[in-house]
Design a protein around this motif. Structure first.
Motif, PDB file in Angstrom:
ATOM      1  N   GLY A   1       0.850  -1.181   0.000  1.00 40.92           N
ATOM      2  CA  GLY A   1       0.000   0.000   0.000  1.00 40.92           C
ATOM      3  C   GLY A   1       0.880   1.223   0.000  1.00 40.92           C
ATOM      4  O   GLY A   1       2.104   1.130   0.010  1.00 40.92           O
ATOM      5  N   ILE A   2       0.281   2.383  -0.013  1.00 41.85           N
ATOM      6  CA  ILE A   2       1.050   3.616  -0.022  1.00 41.85           C
ATOM      7  C   ILE A   2       0.989   4.233   1.364  1.00 41.85           C
ATOM      8  O   ILE A   2      -0.095   4.506   1.885  1.00 41.85           O
ATOM      9  CB  ILE A   2       0.491   4.601  -1.065  1.00 41.85           C
ATOM     10  N   ASN A   3       2.120   4.455   1.956  1.00 41.98           N
ATOM     11  CA  ASN A   3       2.193   5.127   3.248  1.00 41.98           C
ATOM     12  C   ASN A   3       2.255   6.620   2.980  1.00 41.98           C
ATOM     13  O   ASN A   3       3.311   7.187   2.700  1.00 41.98           O
ATOM     14  CB  ASN A   3       3.436   4.664   4.020  1.00 41.98           C
ATOM     15  N   TRP A   4       1.099   7.255   3.054  1.00 38.66           N
ATOM     16  CA  TRP A   4       1.030   8.659   2.656  1.00 38.66           C
ATOM     17  C   TRP A   4       1.818   9.569   3.596  1.00 38.66           C
ATOM     18  O   TRP A   4       2.315  10.616   3.177  1.00 38.66           O
ATOM     19  CB  TRP A   4      -0.433   9.101   2.582  1.00 38.66           C
TER      20      TRP A   4
ATOM     21  N   LEU B   1      -7.850  10.319  -1.724  1.00 40.32           N
ATOM     22  CA  LEU B   1      -6.699   9.478  -1.400  1.00 40.32           C
ATOM     23  C   LEU B   1      -6.855   8.075  -1.982  1.00 40.32           C
ATOM     24  O   LEU B   1      -5.888   7.488  -2.479  1.00 40.32           O
ATOM     25  CB  LEU B   1      -6.508   9.406   0.118  1.00 40.32           C
TER      26      LEU B   1
ATOM     27  N   GLU C   1      -6.127   8.347  -5.704  1.00 39.02           N
ATOM     28  CA  GLU C   1      -4.701   8.504  -5.981  1.00 39.02           C
ATOM     29  C   GLU C   1      -3.957   7.180  -5.811  1.00 39.02           C
ATOM     30  O   GLU C   1      -3.076   6.838  -6.602  1.00 39.02           O
ATOM     31  CB  GLU C   1      -4.105   9.569  -5.059  1.00 39.02           C
ATOM     32  N   GLU C   2      -4.318   6.444  -4.788  1.00 41.43           N
ATOM     33  CA  GLU C   2      -3.654   5.169  -4.565  1.00 41.43           C
ATOM     34  C   GLU C   2      -3.990   4.176  -5.677  1.00 41.43           C
ATOM     35  O   GLU C   2      -3.131   3.416  -6.130  1.00 41.43           O
ATOM     36  CB  GLU C   2      -4.053   4.605  -3.200  1.00 41.43           C
TER      37      GLU C   2
ATOM     38  N   GLU D   1      -1.903   4.990  -8.667  1.00 44.71           N
ATOM     39  CA  GLU D   1      -0.530   4.513  -8.495  1.00 44.71           C
ATOM     40  C   GLU D   1      -0.424   3.024  -8.798  1.00 44.71           C
ATOM     41  O   GLU D   1       0.503   2.578  -9.480  1.00 44.71           O
ATOM     42  CB  GLU D   1      -0.055   4.811  -7.071  1.00 44.71           C
TER      43      GLU D   1
ATOM     44  N   ARG E   1      -9.739  -4.018  -3.167  1.00 40.47           N
ATOM     45  CA  ARG E   1     -10.206  -2.647  -2.942  1.00 40.47           C
ATOM     46  C   ARG E   1     -11.281  -2.209  -3.929  1.00 40.47           C
ATOM     47  O   ARG E   1     -11.795  -1.096  -3.831  1.00 40.47           O
ATOM     48  CB  ARG E   1      -9.022  -1.679  -3.043  1.00 40.47           C
TER      49      ARG E   1
END
Length: 474
Positions: free
Chosen positions: A10-13, A73, A76-77, A80, A107
């Motif tokens: 995952g993305i660690n914002w 968010l 955006e993820e 990506e 998701r």
């Protein structure tokens, strides 16, 4: 510009904001402003220098595309992951591809702006779903289905297709998903279920164009006795004979896996479409024409419907850098503008198409617009084509594109031919050209059948090789 984050679970914002705040801010600002990944801040410079000109329209904004930070968010993820998926497919990195599929599948049905929301939203809001995480994730899963099919992992592909169909009730991609599910079920030997899926798809209003034709043909093939005893009502329509012409030419190459090339009448090398144009210009009837596929039709549609496309409709124009409204690919384009469209189509039907075309060309020449290629087709070519096609047929084609641009903007015949008779009345013909190893796609077949219903003269020109330079019609 890609979001500068490495692939992981995952993305660690928080990490992203800490280490790459400037680059992330620019990426986010550009995507939020332009609403796509293709444009960047250079668009302002191109306009200032006069290199690019955008259409004139009013931006009437009353609703936000992202109603919460959660939606933004998540979107955006998803974007990506889509970028990583594209790169992994290019590099044939199976491990990363499978991981992207797993993440997007988990998701795809997320709580942030759900996938079935289009069913309860106002028509225009359906265009906003393209900017939801669920839609982007579903696109990744669809790419994953194609990957799994190439790997002959049909069981996994079937599972994902069923998930897509279960989760997205109002989506123009349902036809493709249903068709692939039926095909994959046949691959694993589940013929009865494959037939049931195809039959069920035909009752789905979101299954359209080539996908509908393909499913009808599958039902006819799989639904023979003893599985089915009754002949479907669409049997006669879908099996209509499309006129064929056979042309022979001297081949340059005739190898499997390569595009067929021939020597033309002038001795120069050419493709099958150019060879067919030469035939139709000569003994095929003295036709003028162009090899265009969908190009000339999308240009004619945009020029004839310019004022409708760029009419004052709230929320479909968000910046000064758009070449089409956000809802052009959705059903809402026609629904919201129905009265405007139908009154305009009546004018086209009544013979005013050439006048509308000339005015639109003179006012907008050089302006960027989706589907329009100003360099490829001259005004004289377009005028001749419009005059010969006639108002009734033009109105029918424009209505199809207005009602479902996404489904009908591809697969049109290769050649548009026209000529004027001695009484100065025009005549048009549409031709799909096929080489020695080619056959009609279902989308091409769907267009030819629709065009026949609209009153067009259509045919399939089949080019085959001979030793001599002569060609003939059988």
């Amino acid at each position: 510009m890609s979001l500068p984050v490495k692939f992981g679970h995952g993305i660690n914002w928080e990490v992203v904001y800490k280490f790459l705040p400037a680059e992330l801010l620019i990426w986010r600002a550009q995507r939020l402003f332009f609403l796509n990944g293709a444009q960047d801040l250079s668009a302002f410079l191109l306009v200032d220098l006069g290199i690019v000109k955008y259409p004139a329209y009013n931006c009437i904004i009353s609703d936000r595309i992202f109603s919460s930070r959660c939606e933004l968010l998540a979107y955006e993820e998803a974007v990506e992951v889509a970028q990583i998926m594209d790169q992994a497919l290019d590099e044939s990195n199976t491990e990363v591809v499978l991981k992207c599929i797993e993440i997007s599948d988990s998701r795809m049905l997320s709580p942030c702006r759900g996938q079935n929301e289009s069913e309860s939203l106002e028509p225009l809001a359906a265009a906003f779903l393209f900017f939801s995480a669920s839609w982007v994730n579903s696109k990744i899963v669809q790419l994953g289905v194609s990957f799994l099919e190439r790997e002959h992992r049909y069981g996994d592909a079937i599972r994902l297709l069923k998930r897509l169909l279960l989760g997205f009730d109002c989506d123009g991609r349902r036809g493709y998903w249903t068709l692939r599910l039926s095909v994959d079920l046949e691959h694993v030997g589940c013929l009865n279920e494959s037939l049931l899926v195809a039959e069920g798809g035909l009752s789905d209003s979101w299954v359209r164009a080539g996908s509908r034709i393909a499913l009808q043909r599958r039902v006819l093939r799989l639904g023979k006795p003893p599985r089915r005893w009754k002949t479907p009502s669409f049997s006669e329509s879908v099996n209509r004979k499309i006129p064929e012409v056979f042309v022979q030419g001297r081949p340059l190459n005739f190898k499997a896996g390569t595009k067929s090339r021939f020597y033309g009448e002038d001795g120069e090398q050419c493709g099958v479409e150019e060879l067919a144009l030469q035939y139709y210009a000569g003994e095929g009837g003295g036709w003028q024409g162009v090899h265009t596929e969908s190009g000339i039709w999308l240009t004619i549609f945009a020029l004839l419907m310019w004022d409708i496309i760029f009419a004052d409709v709230p929320n479909v124009f968000r910046t000064r850098f758009q070449i089409a409204p956000l809802d052009l690919d959705t059903d809402s384009f026609y629904m919201v503008r129905k009265s405007l469209i139908e009154s305009h189509l009546q004018r086209i039907h009544d013979g005013l198409a050439e006048e509308i075309l000339i005015k639109s060309w003179e006012l907008n020449n050089g302006t960027s617009c989706r589907g329009v290629n100003w360099e490829r087709h001259s005004l004289s070519e377009l005028r001749a084509a419009v005059a010969c096609i006639g108002g009734s047929c033009l109105a029918s084609i424009c209505r199809h594109l207005a009602q479902d641009y996404r489904s009908w903007s591809s697969g049109m015949p290769d050649l548009l031919l026209w000529h004027f008779n001695e009484d100065f009345r025009g005549e048009a013909k549409l031709v799909e050209v096929k080489g020695p190893r080619d056959r009609l796609s279902e989308q091409q077949r769907a267009w030819l059948l629709v065009l026949m219903d609209c009153g067009f003269s259509v045919e399939v020109c089949k080019v085959s090789p001979v030793v001599s330079t002569s060609h003939m019609v059988l």
